[in-house]
Structures are given as structure tokens and as C-alpha cells.
Write a protein that holds these residues in place. Sequence first.
Motif, short mmCIF file in Angstrom:
data_model
loop_
_atom_site.label_atom_id
_atom_site.label_comp_id
_atom_site.label_asym_id
_atom_site.label_seq_id
_atom_site.Cartn_x
_atom_site.Cartn_y
_atom_site.Cartn_z
N THR A 258 -2.73 5.63 -4.54
CA THR A 258 -1.85 6.08 -3.47
C THR A 258 -2.72 6.50 -2.30
O THR A 258 -3.94 6.59 -2.44
N GLY A 259 -2.11 6.75 -1.16
CA GLY A 259 -2.85 7.12 0.05
C GLY A 259 -1.90 7.07 1.23
O GLY A 259 -0.70 7.30 1.08
N PRO A 260 -2.41 6.72 2.42
CA PRO A 260 -1.54 6.67 3.60
C PRO A 260 -0.69 5.41 3.68
O PRO A 260 -0.01 5.17 4.68
N TYR A 261 -0.72 4.60 2.64
CA TYR A 261 -0.04 3.30 2.63
C TYR A 261 1.47 3.48 2.75
O TYR A 261 2.06 4.35 2.11
N GLY A 262 2.09 2.65 3.58
CA GLY A 262 3.52 2.76 3.80
C GLY A 262 3.91 3.84 4.78
O GLY A 262 5.10 4.09 5.00
N VAL A 263 2.91 4.48 5.40
CA VAL A 263 3.17 5.51 6.42
C VAL A 263 2.30 5.25 7.64
O VAL A 263 2.78 4.84 8.68
N GLY A 264 0.99 5.45 7.49
CA GLY A 264 0.07 5.22 8.59
C GLY A 264 -0.41 3.80 8.68
O GLY A 264 -0.99 3.38 9.69
N GLU A 265 -0.22 3.02 7.62
CA GLU A 265 -0.60 1.61 7.60
C GLU A 265 0.30 0.90 6.58
O GLU A 265 1.03 1.55 5.83
N GLY B 106 2.01 -0.81 3.44
CA GLY B 106 2.01 -0.26 2.11
C GLY B 106 2.05 -1.26 0.98
O GLY B 106 1.73 -2.44 1.15
N THR B 107 2.48 -0.80 -0.17
CA THR B 107 2.32 -1.52 -1.44
C THR B 107 3.44 -2.51 -1.74
O THR B 107 3.35 -3.22 -2.75
N TRP B 108 4.47 -2.57 -0.92
CA TRP B 108 5.55 -3.52 -1.18
C TRP B 108 5.17 -4.90 -0.66
O TRP B 108 5.85 -5.52 0.15
N GLN B 109 4.03 -5.40 -1.15
CA GLN B 109 3.54 -6.72 -0.80
C GLN B 109 2.61 -7.20 -1.90
O GLN B 109 2.20 -6.42 -2.76
N GLU B 110 2.28 -8.48 -1.88
CA GLU B 110 1.58 -9.07 -3.02
C GLU B 110 0.07 -8.80 -3.03
O GLU B 110 -0.55 -8.86 -4.09
N TRP B 111 -0.53 -8.55 -1.88
CA TRP B 111 -1.94 -8.18 -1.81
C TRP B 111 -2.08 -7.04 -0.80
O TRP B 111 -1.33 -6.96 0.17
N LEU B 112 -3.06 -6.16 -1.04
CA LEU B 112 -3.26 -5.02 -0.15
C LEU B 112 -4.74 -4.66 -0.12
O LEU B 112 -5.42 -4.66 -1.15
N LEU B 113 -5.24 -4.32 1.06
CA LEU B 113 -6.59 -3.79 1.22
C LEU B 113 -6.54 -2.28 1.05
O LEU B 113 -5.85 -1.58 1.79
N VAL B 114 -7.25 -1.78 0.05
CA VAL B 114 -7.19 -0.37 -0.34
C VAL B 114 -8.58 0.26 -0.19
O VAL B 114 -9.60 -0.38 -0.50
N ARG B 115 -8.63 1.49 0.26
CA ARG B 115 -9.90 2.21 0.32
C ARG B 115 -10.38 2.50 -1.10
O ARG B 115 -9.59 2.95 -1.95
N PRO B 116 -11.65 2.28 -1.40
CA PRO B 116 -12.12 2.47 -2.78
C PRO B 116 -11.91 3.87 -3.32
O PRO B 116 -11.66 4.05 -4.52
N GLU B 117 -11.99 4.89 -2.44
CA GLU B 117 -11.82 6.26 -2.92
C GLU B 117 -10.39 6.56 -3.36
O GLU B 117 -10.13 7.60 -3.99
N HIS B 118 -9.46 5.67 -3.05
CA HIS B 118 -8.06 5.87 -3.46
C HIS B 118 -7.76 5.23 -4.82
O HIS B 118 -6.66 5.40 -5.34
N LEU B 119 -8.73 4.52 -5.39
CA LEU B 119 -8.49 3.76 -6.61
C LEU B 119 -8.88 4.54 -7.86
O LEU B 119 -9.89 5.23 -7.89
N ALA B 120 -8.05 4.43 -8.89
CA ALA B 120 -8.37 4.96 -10.21
C ALA B 120 -8.23 3.82 -11.21
O ALA B 120 -7.26 3.06 -11.17
N LEU B 121 -9.20 3.69 -12.09
CA LEU B 121 -9.14 2.64 -13.11
C LEU B 121 -8.02 2.93 -14.10
O LEU B 121 -7.80 4.07 -14.50
N VAL B 122 -7.31 1.89 -14.49
CA VAL B 122 -6.18 2.02 -15.41
C VAL B 122 -6.65 1.68 -16.82
O VAL B 122 -7.09 0.55 -17.07
N PRO B 123 -6.57 2.60 -17.77
CA PRO B 123 -6.95 2.29 -19.16
C PRO B 123 -6.05 1.21 -19.74
O PRO B 123 -4.88 1.06 -19.35
N ASP B 124 -6.59 0.49 -20.72
CA ASP B 124 -5.82 -0.59 -21.36
C ASP B 124 -4.53 -0.08 -21.99
O ASP B 124 -3.56 -0.82 -22.11
#
Length: 323
Positions: free
Chosen positions: A85-92, A94-112
Amino acid sequence: MRVIEAETFSGYDGLRQIELPKPQRAKDRVLVRVTAAGVTPLEYTVLSGGHPRAKSPLVLGNEGVGVIEDAGDSGLAVGSRVMFTGPYGVGENGTWQEWLLVRPEHLALVPDAIGDVIAASIPVAWLTAQVSLTDAGFKPGMTVLAPGIGGSVGNATYQLARAQGAGKVISTAGSAAKAARARELGFEDVIDLTAEGLADGVRRITAGKGVDIVIESIGNTVTSEALSSLAPGGVLITLGYSAGRRTTIDVTDLIWKRARMAGFSLFAQSPATIATAWQDIIPLIVSGSVKPIVESIYPLAEAGEALRHLIEDRPFGKVILTM
């Protein structure tokens, strides 16, 4: 690529599905193929013209999960599953699309052990709940009030507080049906607001002592009643207004109890704070100590109906879009 864009901030009618070019590599960004995205009250605030930072046209969506296609210089592995999550869908866009450029600090790895739909339901609500509990000074043994057991933040706060040793956790339900559903799912001390007032319910459950912490995301009269339910030295964190932006408080609830009331915004949190919260949350989900609840899943093309369902039907659990 398919996107759901708010062409205008004019309510549900302002949404449209269009095609936009797939994003290309950009400095300090990771290209994520989005597989699922959350639907939150923030989208309705933006779509209604209620957020000062948002400008149309804008692709909505504040949280999501996906697979890294281009890691850039992030050091992350291509093919890794990530939630964010982050400023997506507000300042730039958002996630309601098939590809998105995300800042690395906003990412968390998802366990299997966590599937994409559940992962998409986690970032906004569970980070908000964990960080706000920390801000309020939560410690094991404390009594916590988290109104709105069927809402994503209320439910996440309830579960996290309980899993981390709260002496008692109290919530509310806006209907008898939701109160019954809460009991079926093992949530105790849920006040049915159609049968009992919030403050009265807290007094009953706590034998008149009140609660140490309130994490409140509803607004309107819930805020004022929750404030009156604090014990001496208690803390109320307010962070949402799904029932209304205005309330009237009795200032003596602050003065005589030496209580504290503060606002909270997930956008304002540092990467270090978010990283610490993820370290607390993810093991609890993997172990089954807490269980995010997804109520319904819609295809991306039905994003408008998904948002309407969330706002107007007030379901018990998260609403998710899949790509």
C-alpha cells in the motif's frame, strides 16, 4: 492493459474501464503484475471528491498483491510475490489495473502460506491496526475497544490486540445479524448497537472501569461515545469517518480522565515503522493466530459494483478485486 479509472469524481458513474499502455521501467520503482486488489472506503472518498490530494482522471485502488516482473535496482527477486500500500489511488494511479510501478519500500514479501486474495486484503487494514495500537501504547493486559467488528480495520484491530495479549477486546456491530455473525466466528464482547448504546455496553463489559485504548475508524457519534468510554489515562486514536466526519465531544472526557485523543494516517508512517509492523503481523497470519476475513470477490470489470457493495451493504469482511 485494463484499468478502472475515475474519469471524474462524481460517484459511481465517474468510473470507467479503459485500456492504458503497460508501464515501462522507471527509476526507483518495481514493476508488479497485479493479481488482486483491495476495495476500501478511501476509494469512495476519492470518487466523491472528498480527498484534497486526488486529481481526476485517476486509477483508483490503494492496496494490492502481485508478482514482480522487473525489480529494477531494488535487489528484490523477479517472480517474488509481494503485497503493498502507499499513495496509490490518491496521489498517483492505483492498484485497480493489471500492472503498477511500486516503490520498493512499500513492498512486503508474501509467504507461500498466504494466498493472493487474502494478501490483497491485508495491507491497509492490518498495518493501520498494528501501527495505531503501537502509537496508543498498547501492552499485554490492556483493554481495547475497536468499534466495527465487520469492518476491516475494526476486525484487524480486534484480532491483533487479542493475539498480542490484550486483557479484553471489545467491538460493536451495527445490526443483530452482524452481532450474531461475530459470535459465530468467535468474537466475544461485541456490542449490538441496535440493542445497547456503545458507552453503556463498555460500562457493562468492563464493570464500569472503561477501556485503556480505543482504535476508532467510524466517526460521527461513535467517536464521542468511544471517547466517553475511556478509563483514566486512556488513549483514543481516530482514523476514519465512514459514518460521518463530524462529532460533538464532551471535553471533560479528556480533561477529567487525563486522556489523549489523536488522529492517525497510514500515509504519514515511515518505511521503518511499516517494516516493523509487517514483522509483527505476518507471523501471526502464517501461524493462524489471526485470520483476515474476505467477504466477497469481484472481477476487475465490476469494480464499481464492488465499491457500492462495500459502502452501501456494509459487508462483514473485505471486498477484493481479481485481475
